[in-house]
Design an enzyme around this catalytic site. Structure first.
Site, PDB file in Angstrom:
ATOM      1  N   HIS A   1      26.482  -8.661  -9.488  1.00 18.26           N
ATOM      2  CA  HIS A   1      26.812  -9.710 -10.343  1.00 18.26           C
ATOM      3  C   HIS A   1      26.132  -9.341 -11.576  1.00 18.26           C
ATOM      4  CE1 HIS A   1      26.239 -14.304 -11.026  1.00 18.26           C
ATOM      5  NE2 HIS A   1      25.464 -13.721 -11.749  1.00 18.26           N
ATOM      6  N   GLU A   2      24.923  -8.885 -11.678  1.00 19.92           N
ATOM      7  CA  GLU A   2      24.508  -8.389 -13.091  1.00 19.92           C
ATOM      8  C   GLU A   2      25.001  -7.477 -13.632  1.00 19.92           C
ATOM      9  OE1 GLU A   2      22.262 -10.465 -14.405  1.00 19.92           O
ATOM     10  OE2 GLU A   2      21.951 -11.680 -12.688  1.00 19.92           O
TER      11      GLU A   2
ATOM     12  N   HIS B   1      28.137  -8.871 -15.774  1.00 20.57           N
ATOM     13  CA  HIS B   1      27.783  -9.264 -17.051  1.00 20.57           C
ATOM     14  C   HIS B   1      27.543  -8.142 -17.918  1.00 20.57           C
ATOM     15  CE1 HIS B   1      27.119 -13.583 -15.692  1.00 20.57           C
ATOM     16  NE2 HIS B   1      25.859 -13.278 -14.964  1.00 20.57           N
TER      17      HIS B   1
ATOM     18  N   ASP C   1      23.931 -19.038 -15.105  1.00 19.55           N
ATOM     19  CA  ASP C   1      25.226 -18.783 -16.095  1.00 19.55           C
ATOM     20  C   ASP C   1      25.851 -20.148 -16.437  1.00 19.55           C
ATOM     21  OD1 ASP C   1      24.737 -16.151 -15.615  1.00 19.55           O
ATOM     22  OD2 ASP C   1      25.671 -16.200 -13.657  1.00 19.55           O
TER      23      ASP C   1
HETATM   24 ZN   LIG Z   1      24.595 -14.564 -13.758  1.00 19.41          ZN
END
Ligand SMILES: [Zn+2]
Length: 230
Positions: free
Chosen positions: A57-58, A61, A161
């Site tokens: 997930h990171e 980004h 987020d």
């Molecule tokens: Zn996030």
């Protein structure tokens, strides 16, 4: 306490905070009080696997931010989640929107891709009633963790987020400072709601999250106030 360097991926250093293992060990210990030892081991492994999903997930980004020319020197894994250290907030609201939304989209996409292979492997009954009786149970729990992570991150409160997505959308109309103020207040209302729920349900982990959300919201306001370029 200094974080430990693990490895580099896409030119980003992956770090782990020494306190990281507190979460899986605490959860496994808590679980072991009423359950067999092998189930507790599976719970420990599950929490570690969930953190690999958090890392993915990171990374999404970070890769999106780097594509926009924003340096991301490292990602650190903490006991309650991961943090991608970006050199700055994307200056255009649309860029902040895309950098923020790709993280939750990663978790939803991962779950969607895993759905049919898991269904073939363990059948509908096992996939929809996750437990820890065997490793299939771990896989089904890991599957469900992804939509939960995606939805949790979409809560419109900093530092999630959803808070950034809300700020980016409001920035298009209100400008960044007003949009941040609005998102901060909404985030703090969510934090108060979490805290009240935590007290009524005696869920102290949630109380901890509430405090974290409340103070992160204030911090965000400070960052934007001090840098008028945002
Ligand atoms: Zn996030």
């Amino acid at each position: 306490m200094r974080s430990w360097r693990l490895f580099n991926i896409f030119g980003i250093e992956i770090r782990i905070h020494p306190s990281f293992f507190v979460t899986p060990l605490f959860i496994a210990y808590h679980y072991s009080k009423n359950s067999p030892f092998d189930e507790s081991v599976r719970v420990f492994v599950l929490v570690c696997l969930i953190f690999i999903c958090v890392l993915g997930h990171e990374l999404t980004h970070s890769v999106r931010a780097k594509a926009l020319g924003i340096p991301v020197p490292y990602i650190t894994l903490y006991p309650i989640g991961g943090v991608a250290s970006m050199a700055r907030i994307p200056s255009k609201p649309m860029d902040e929107f895309t950098v923020s939304i790709v993280g939750p989209l990663f978790n939803f996409t991962l779950a969607a891709l895993a759905y049919f292979p898991l269904l073939l492997w363990m059948g509908h009954g096992r996939l929809f009633s996750p437990n820890f009786s065997d490793w299939k149970g771990v896989a089904s729990n890991l599957f469900w963790a992804n939509p939960v992570l995606g939805c949790f991150n979409l809560i419109p409160a900093f530092p999630m987020d959803g808070g950034r997505i809300l700020r980016s959308l409001l920035s298009m109309r209100l400008g960044r400072i007003k949009a941040t103020q609005f998102s901060v207040v909404l985030g703090q209302l969510f934090a108060i709601l979490f805290a009240l729920t935590a007290v009524f349900t005696r869920n102290w982990m949630l109380f901890f999250v509430a405090g974290f959300v409340f103070f992160s919201a204030r911090r965000e306001q400070g960052i934007v106030r001090y840098d008028q370029n945002y």
